[in-house]
Design a protein around this motif. Sequence first.
Motif, PDB file in Angstrom:
ATOM      1  N   GLU A 130     -15.512  -4.968  -9.575  1.00 34.82           N
ATOM      2  CA  GLU A 130     -14.117  -5.116  -9.997  1.00 34.82           C
ATOM      3  C   GLU A 130     -13.879  -6.495 -10.610  1.00 34.82           C
ATOM      4  O   GLU A 130     -13.209  -6.621 -11.645  1.00 34.82           O
ATOM      5  CB  GLU A 130     -13.181  -4.935  -8.801  1.00 34.82           C
ATOM      6  N   THR A 131     -14.406  -7.515  -9.955  1.00 32.37           N
ATOM      7  CA  THR A 131     -14.217  -8.874 -10.455  1.00 32.37           C
ATOM      8  C   THR A 131     -14.816  -9.021 -11.849  1.00 32.37           C
ATOM      9  O   THR A 131     -14.196  -9.604 -12.755  1.00 32.37           O
ATOM     10  CB  THR A 131     -14.861  -9.889  -9.491  1.00 32.37           C
ATOM     11  N   TYR A 132     -16.007  -8.470 -12.041  1.00 30.53           N
ATOM     12  CA  TYR A 132     -16.647  -8.530 -13.360  1.00 30.53           C
ATOM     13  C   TYR A 132     -15.804  -7.809 -14.411  1.00 30.53           C
ATOM     14  O   TYR A 132     -15.609  -8.322 -15.523  1.00 30.53           O
ATOM     15  CB  TYR A 132     -18.044  -7.906 -13.286  1.00 30.53           C
ATOM     16  N   ALA A 133     -15.302  -6.624 -14.068  1.00 39.94           N
ATOM     17  CA  ALA A 133     -14.516  -5.845 -15.032  1.00 39.94           C
ATOM     18  C   ALA A 133     -13.251  -6.594 -15.442  1.00 39.94           C
ATOM     19  O   ALA A 133     -12.902  -6.658 -16.625  1.00 39.94           O
ATOM     20  CB  ALA A 133     -14.160  -4.484 -14.433  1.00 39.94           C
ATOM     21  N   ILE A 134     -12.561  -7.184 -14.470  1.00 44.45           N
ATOM     22  CA  ILE A 134     -11.322  -7.898 -14.773  1.00 44.45           C
ATOM     23  C   ILE A 134     -11.585  -9.113 -15.657  1.00 44.45           C
ATOM     24  O   ILE A 134     -10.858  -9.390 -16.610  1.00 44.45           O
ATOM     25  CB  ILE A 134     -10.626  -8.346 -13.461  1.00 44.45           C
ATOM     26  N   ALA A 148      -0.657  -6.767 -11.590  1.00 48.63           N
ATOM     27  CA  ALA A 148      -0.936  -7.743 -12.640  1.00 48.63           C
ATOM     28  C   ALA A 148      -0.896  -9.159 -12.081  1.00 48.63           C
ATOM     29  O   ALA A 148      -1.772  -9.988 -12.366  1.00 48.63           O
ATOM     30  CB  ALA A 148       0.074  -7.585 -13.775  1.00 48.63           C
ATOM     31  N   ASN A 149       0.114  -9.452 -11.258  1.00 47.47           N
ATOM     32  CA  ASN A 149       0.230 -10.781 -10.660  1.00 47.47           C
ATOM     33  C   ASN A 149      -0.920 -11.063  -9.697  1.00 47.47           C
ATOM     34  O   ASN A 149      -1.396 -12.202  -9.590  1.00 47.47           O
ATOM     35  CB  ASN A 149       1.571 -10.914  -9.929  1.00 47.47           C
ATOM     36  N   TYR A 150      -1.366 -10.040  -8.987  1.00 50.64           N
ATOM     37  CA  TYR A 150      -2.478 -10.193  -8.045  1.00 50.64           C
ATOM     38  C   TYR A 150      -3.740 -10.644  -8.779  1.00 50.64           C
ATOM     39  O   TYR A 150      -4.393 -11.622  -8.385  1.00 50.64           O
ATOM     40  CB  TYR A 150      -2.732  -8.868  -7.321  1.00 50.64           C
ATOM     41  N   TRP A 151      -4.067  -9.942  -9.884  1.00 48.40           N
ATOM     42  CA  TRP A 151      -5.293 -10.289 -10.594  1.00 48.40           C
ATOM     43  C   TRP A 151      -5.147 -11.608 -11.339  1.00 48.40           C
ATOM     44  O   TRP A 151      -6.092 -12.402 -11.412  1.00 48.40           O
ATOM     45  CB  TRP A 151      -5.685  -9.171 -11.561  1.00 48.40           C
ATOM     46  N   ARG A 152      -3.979 -11.871 -11.898  1.00 49.07           N
ATOM     47  CA  ARG A 152      -3.772 -13.163 -12.573  1.00 49.07           C
ATOM     48  C   ARG A 152      -3.971 -14.322 -11.591  1.00 49.07           C
ATOM     49  O   ARG A 152      -4.592 -15.339 -11.910  1.00 49.07           O
ATOM     50  CB  ARG A 152      -2.368 -13.235 -13.155  1.00 49.07           C
ATOM     51  N   GLY A 153      -3.419 -14.154 -10.398  1.00 50.07           N
ATOM     52  CA  GLY A 153      -3.503 -15.222  -9.407  1.00 50.07           C
ATOM     53  C   GLY A 153      -4.896 -15.441  -8.863  1.00 50.07           C
ATOM     54  O   GLY A 153      -5.319 -16.575  -8.638  1.00 50.07           O
ATOM     55  N   ARG A 154      -5.658 -14.376  -8.680  1.00 49.81           N
ATOM     56  CA  ARG A 154      -6.976 -14.500  -8.065  1.00 49.81           C
ATOM     57  C   ARG A 154      -8.060 -14.911  -9.050  1.00 49.81           C
ATOM     58  O   ARG A 154      -8.999 -15.611  -8.691  1.00 49.81           O
ATOM     59  CB  ARG A 154      -7.374 -13.180  -7.399  1.00 49.81           C
ATOM     60  N   LEU A 155      -7.940 -14.440 -10.284  1.00 49.11           N
ATOM     61  CA  LEU A 155      -9.045 -14.639 -11.217  1.00 49.11           C
ATOM     62  C   LEU A 155      -8.688 -15.494 -12.423  1.00 49.11           C
ATOM     63  O   LEU A 155      -9.543 -15.752 -13.266  1.00 49.11           O
ATOM     64  CB  LEU A 155      -9.566 -13.271 -11.687  1.00 49.11           C
ATOM     65  N   SER A 156      -7.418 -15.897 -12.528  1.00 53.94           N
ATOM     66  CA  SER A 156      -6.988 -16.763 -13.628  1.00 53.94           C
ATOM     67  C   SER A 156      -7.439 -16.234 -14.984  1.00 53.94           C
ATOM     68  O   SER A 156      -8.032 -16.945 -15.796  1.00 53.94           O
ATOM     69  CB  SER A 156      -7.531 -18.187 -13.431  1.00 53.94           C
ATOM     70  N   ARG A 157      -7.173 -14.950 -15.217  1.00 55.47           N
ATOM     71  CA  ARG A 157      -7.543 -14.350 -16.507  1.00 55.47           C
ATOM     72  C   ARG A 157      -6.832 -15.070 -17.650  1.00 55.47           C
ATOM     73  O   ARG A 157      -5.645 -15.363 -17.569  1.00 55.47           O
ATOM     74  CB  ARG A 157      -7.118 -12.872 -16.527  1.00 55.47           C
TER      75      ARG A 157
END
Length: 351
Positions: A130-134, A148-157
Amino acid sequence: MIFDLYKFHQSPAALNAALRHVSSVIAEGGKALIVADDATIAFVQQAGLVSEFVRVRGLLHKLAALRDLARSSGLRKVPLFVSHAVAFGPVALLLGRRFKLIYWCQGVVAAEMRLSGDRWHRILAMHLLETYAILRADAVLAVSTQMANYWRGRLSRKSEVYVVPCAPRTGIIPGIVRRPMSFCYVGGASPWQCIGKMLEIFQKIQECAPDCTLTVVTRDVDEFRSELQRAGLANSHSICITTLNGADELSDFLSGIEFGFLLRDPHLVNAVSSPIKFGEYISCGVTPIISEGIGDYSEILRNRGFRSVMSEGKPIMCENFLARPDDALLLAKQLFSAEACRSTYKSIIEG
């Protein structure tokens, strides 16, 4: 745009939601090509969606087909919709330079596996996928603002995370009269669906509204009978269990119901979700009775004055159950606007 829907027939709800994305591309004047197995293609054709198909028999065949499609397209990068982290990895590693990869993130799958008690090494593997895909995707489609906020916050896309909620294929059937104080539940009987809590709430509603009814629409008939037995409701004349087939039958049924249950326990999986059941309810004018913390929906209902959000310790009173079919239909129109979905895809493709 190419849609990788291989093996999607195994999850009809996810496939129905994916078809909304296909429809949006077609409605925008684009070309949608579905790469899938025979069973999934049969499902799509039965749904009446007009699209082109490439039939594949396995993972290697799928990768070869995608490679050939990219070569013959004449485009530097072909937009490719991929919807599962396991499927994303091989495509990105082997063919990533040929495609603009759009990752449709339906949930935090590693957290879902942890919730279901899966083995730690499988959970870890899924977390890494999942991390790789994001991080690798050229664009991410999340099903809720919370996700969206969860992934933005964790992975700083750095690239954009777009939000397109899971939309239903149901709709109001005009002319059907709603039965007063009619309640329903549509779905399975898994532990995370809080069936015991739902029956407990319904029993309390019966105390102030003895004529209320509950209709359960499920394929887990035996499991529900066991739940009714545990709750002491096995002989209740107010509760019935039935099975329906297809969006048309479900629309017809829901158009005559006032309230629909959607209860979940507090958990990350539910906090970022976009349950298709919510969309099915409001698209037919059913007022949802939902738990706190279900994706964006609990807060949306509260902000619009619905009193049917069940917080912990909130007393069950009949005045909290006010049917608002017109408001539910308006909310469905706003949340699941075809124009908004088409606009999102236009931004992704042109961006």
